[in-house]
Design an enzyme around this catalytic site. Structure first.
Site, PDB file in Angstrom:
ATOM      1  N   THR A  93       0.877  -1.176   0.000  1.00 45.88           N
ATOM      2  CA  THR A  93       0.000   0.000   0.000  1.00 45.88           C
ATOM      3  C   THR A  93       0.912   1.223   0.000  1.00 45.88           C
ATOM      4  O   THR A  93       1.649   1.441   0.962  1.00 45.88           O
ATOM      5  CB  THR A  93      -0.878   0.036   1.273  1.00 45.88           C
ATOM      6  OG1 THR A  93      -1.643  -1.164   1.320  1.00 45.88           O
ATOM      7  CG2 THR A  93      -1.810   1.236   1.256  1.00 45.88           C
ATOM      8  N   LYS A 168      -7.774   1.673  -3.125  1.00 39.69           N
ATOM      9  CA  LYS A 168      -7.420   1.243  -1.759  1.00 39.69           C
ATOM     10  C   LYS A 168      -7.542   2.401  -0.762  1.00 39.69           C
ATOM     11  O   LYS A 168      -8.140   2.262   0.304  1.00 39.69           O
ATOM     12  CB  LYS A 168      -5.990   0.688  -1.774  1.00 39.69           C
ATOM     13  CG  LYS A 168      -5.342   0.479  -0.431  1.00 39.69           C
ATOM     14  CD  LYS A 168      -5.675  -0.845   0.187  1.00 39.69           C
ATOM     15  CE  LYS A 168      -5.108  -0.957   1.600  1.00 39.69           C
ATOM     16  NZ  LYS A 168      -5.503  -2.127   2.300  1.00 39.69           N
ATOM     17  N   LYS A 243      -1.660   4.964   8.644  1.00 35.05           N
ATOM     18  CA  LYS A 243      -0.841   5.039   7.419  1.00 35.05           C
ATOM     19  C   LYS A 243      -1.740   5.299   6.209  1.00 35.05           C
ATOM     20  O   LYS A 243      -1.473   6.195   5.399  1.00 35.05           O
ATOM     21  CB  LYS A 243      -0.071   3.724   7.226  1.00 35.05           C
ATOM     22  CG  LYS A 243       0.648   3.659   5.887  1.00 35.05           C
ATOM     23  CD  LYS A 243       1.210   2.283   5.570  1.00 35.05           C
ATOM     24  CE  LYS A 243       1.686   2.252   4.118  1.00 35.05           C
ATOM     25  NZ  LYS A 243       2.209   0.970   3.687  1.00 35.05           N
TER      26      LYS A 243
HETATM   27  P1  NAD Z   1       5.969  -5.905   7.272  1.00 36.23           P
HETATM   28  O1  NAD Z   1       6.727  -4.778   7.863  1.00 36.23           O
HETATM   29  O2  NAD Z   1       5.621  -7.086   8.118  1.00 36.23           O
HETATM   30  O3  NAD Z   1       6.740  -6.461   5.959  1.00 36.23           O
HETATM   31  C1  NAD Z   1       7.504  -5.675   5.101  1.00 36.23           C
HETATM   32  C2  NAD Z   1       8.783  -6.453   4.810  1.00 36.23           C
HETATM   33  O4  NAD Z   1       9.552  -5.738   3.839  1.00 36.23           O
HETATM   34  C3  NAD Z   1       9.669  -6.612   6.041  1.00 36.23           C
HETATM   35  O5  NAD Z   1       9.944  -7.986   6.259  1.00 36.23           O
HETATM   36  C4  NAD Z   1      10.941  -5.825   5.692  1.00 36.23           C
HETATM   37  O6  NAD Z   1      12.117  -6.380   6.245  1.00 36.23           O
HETATM   38  C5  NAD Z   1      10.933  -5.913   4.171  1.00 36.23           C
HETATM   39  N1  NAD Z   1      11.740  -4.889   3.511  1.00 36.23           N
HETATM   40  C6  NAD Z   1      11.858  -3.573   3.829  1.00 36.23           C
HETATM   41  N2  NAD Z   1      12.689  -2.963   2.960  1.00 36.23           N
HETATM   42  C7  NAD Z   1      13.091  -3.908   2.071  1.00 36.23           C
HETATM   43  C8  NAD Z   1      13.945  -3.899   0.918  1.00 36.23           C
HETATM   44  N3  NAD Z   1      14.544  -2.786   0.516  1.00 36.23           N
HETATM   45  N4  NAD Z   1      14.117  -5.057   0.257  1.00 36.23           N
HETATM   46  C9  NAD Z   1      13.514  -6.198   0.658  1.00 36.23           C
HETATM   47  N5  NAD Z   1      12.701  -6.273   1.739  1.00 36.23           N
HETATM   48  C10 NAD Z   1      12.496  -5.144   2.435  1.00 36.23           C
HETATM   49  O7  NAD Z   1       4.645  -5.261   6.644  1.00 36.23           O
HETATM   50  P2  NAD Z   1       3.321  -6.025   6.177  1.00 36.23           P
HETATM   51  O8  NAD Z   1       2.308  -6.015   7.285  1.00 36.23           O
HETATM   52  O9  NAD Z   1       3.705  -7.308   5.527  1.00 36.23           O
HETATM   53  O10 NAD Z   1       2.786  -4.999   5.073  1.00 36.23           O
HETATM   54  C11 NAD Z   1       3.360  -4.938   3.777  1.00 36.23           C
HETATM   55  C12 NAD Z   1       2.536  -3.965   2.936  1.00 36.23           C
HETATM   56  O11 NAD Z   1       1.179  -4.430   2.888  1.00 36.23           O
HETATM   57  C13 NAD Z   1       2.483  -2.548   3.508  1.00 36.23           C
HETATM   58  O12 NAD Z   1       2.529  -1.640   2.439  1.00 36.23           O
HETATM   59  C14 NAD Z   1       1.141  -2.510   4.232  1.00 36.23           C
HETATM   60  O13 NAD Z   1       0.606  -1.207   4.315  1.00 36.23           O
HETATM   61  C15 NAD Z   1       0.299  -3.404   3.340  1.00 36.23           C
HETATM   62  N6  NAD Z   1      -0.843  -4.045   4.002  1.00 36.23           N
HETATM   63  C16 NAD Z   1      -0.694  -4.634   5.209  1.00 36.23           C
HETATM   64  C17 NAD Z   1      -1.812  -5.246   5.824  1.00 36.23           C
HETATM   65  C18 NAD Z   1      -1.690  -5.917   7.165  1.00 36.23           C
HETATM   66  O14 NAD Z   1      -2.733  -6.257   7.750  1.00 36.23           O
HETATM   67  N7  NAD Z   1      -0.497  -6.156   7.685  1.00 36.23           N
HETATM   68  C19 NAD Z   1      -3.055  -5.242   5.171  1.00 36.23           C
HETATM   69  C20 NAD Z   1      -3.155  -4.661   3.912  1.00 36.23           C
HETATM   70  C21 NAD Z   1      -2.037  -4.064   3.320  1.00 36.23           C
END
Ligand code: NAD
Length: 295
Positions: A93, A168, A243
């Protein structure tokens, strides 16, 4: 069987990638955090040493990353390493402006691209029932569908590049506003001596009905089971709602439209998160709102 790169193996990315493996695809992942790499290895995901090597010789790459700046830097790295014609699906997102920049970057490198953010949370990612909102060309969408159908239950092609992110943030701005409205109605009913159950029975079948009441009621023991029945454990964390509301306000500023309720919801969630509640479910704001004083 396709060869897929998966960048960002966090709370959402790991179960999504695991579902692609379970469907028989070869998945090579990359994450900057060692613990995420180790968890991915246990799920049958091969680990590459960088985003570029995870994208090398793949048919498709999926990114699931924290924000627009990180997505753009990873897209830059991938664009230099990928074979022409490869498809990149960004399911993070992020802000609409960065999503459009990412599409332009992919196009310049001769790649197909789709912004495809999700709703459904970690539970939906694990169950493979996410909703995908996609933006990009019909060619990119048709090629992505096979993979999105493995990770999701509902897939909507919303329009050109950036349309998925636009859908979204509009949805989540409305959700933040409607949740606050639901909380206020239940708190007022309580002060008026009306039972929460009676209000639910009326509203859920009347003109005030909405997802925040009917499906995700913020009051414990009322309506279907929701995070309110589990001490407001997420669910959808308040920090993530903040966010998304912030992204909606960024888009409102860029398009010069007034969204006063969206702005107010953003301010209220900012205060709620500042109070230390970022890790609780976003419906937990009912407790914070009930304690606010009238001016
Ligand atoms: P998270 O922080 O658990 O996962 C993100 C991952 O990206 C981490 O493991 C981090 O180490 C990795 N990362 C960061 N920089 C990086 C790079 N340069 N190269 C490779 N890996 C890298 O977050 P999440 O909850 O998995 O969310 C991911 C996305 O999905 C976000 O944009 C969030 O807004 C969206 N989202 C999350 C949810 C939810 O319920 N968690 C729901 C809908 C959307």
């Amino acid at each position: 069987m396709a060869n897929i790169g998966f960048i960002g193996l966090g709370n959402m990315g790991l179960p999504m990638a695991a579902n692609l493996v379970a469907a028989g695809h070869n998945v090579t992942g990359f994450d900057t955090v060692t613990a995420a790499q180790n968890a991915a290895t246990e799920m049958g995901i091969a680990i590459a040493g960088s985003a570029a090597s995870a994208a090398k010789d793949q048919d498709t790459v999926v990114t699931m990353l924290p924000n627009g700046d990180i997505v753009l830097s990873v897209f830059e790295e991938i664009s230099n390493a990928a074979n022409p014609g490869m498809l990149i699906i960004d399911s993070s997102t992020i802000d609409v402006a960065s999503a459009k920049k990412a599409h332009a970057m992919a196009e310049a490198a001769g790649l197909l691209s789709l912004d495809a953010p999700v709703s459904g949370g970690v539970g939906g990612a694990e169950a493979g029932t996410l909703t995908f909102m996609a933006g990009g060309s019909t060619e990119a969408f048709e090629k992505a569908k096979l993979f999105l159908e493995i990770m999701g239950g509902r897939i909507v092609h919303c329009g050109d590049g950036g349309a998925g992110q636009s859908a979204k943030i509009c949805n989540n701005m409305l959700l933040g506003i409607s949740m606050i409205g639901a909380c206020e109605a239940f708190s007022l009913a309580d002060k008026l001596g009306l039972s929460q159950e009676a209000l639910f029975d009326v509203v859920s079948t009347s003109s005030g009905s909405c997802w925040s009441v009917n499906t995700y009621c913020p009051v414990p023991d009322v309506g279907p089971t929701s995070p309110a029945d589990n001490d407001y454990k997420p669910g959808f964390a308040a920090a993530l709602m903040l966010k998304d509301l912030g992204l909606s306000q960024q888009a409102a500023e860029e398009t010069e439209i007034a969204t006063p309720m969206g702005r107010h919801a953003t301010d209220l969630y900012a205060e709620f998160v500042k109070s230390g509640a970022g890790g609780t479910d976003f419906s937990g704001i009912i407790k914070y709102l009930a304690e606010l004083k009238r001016d």
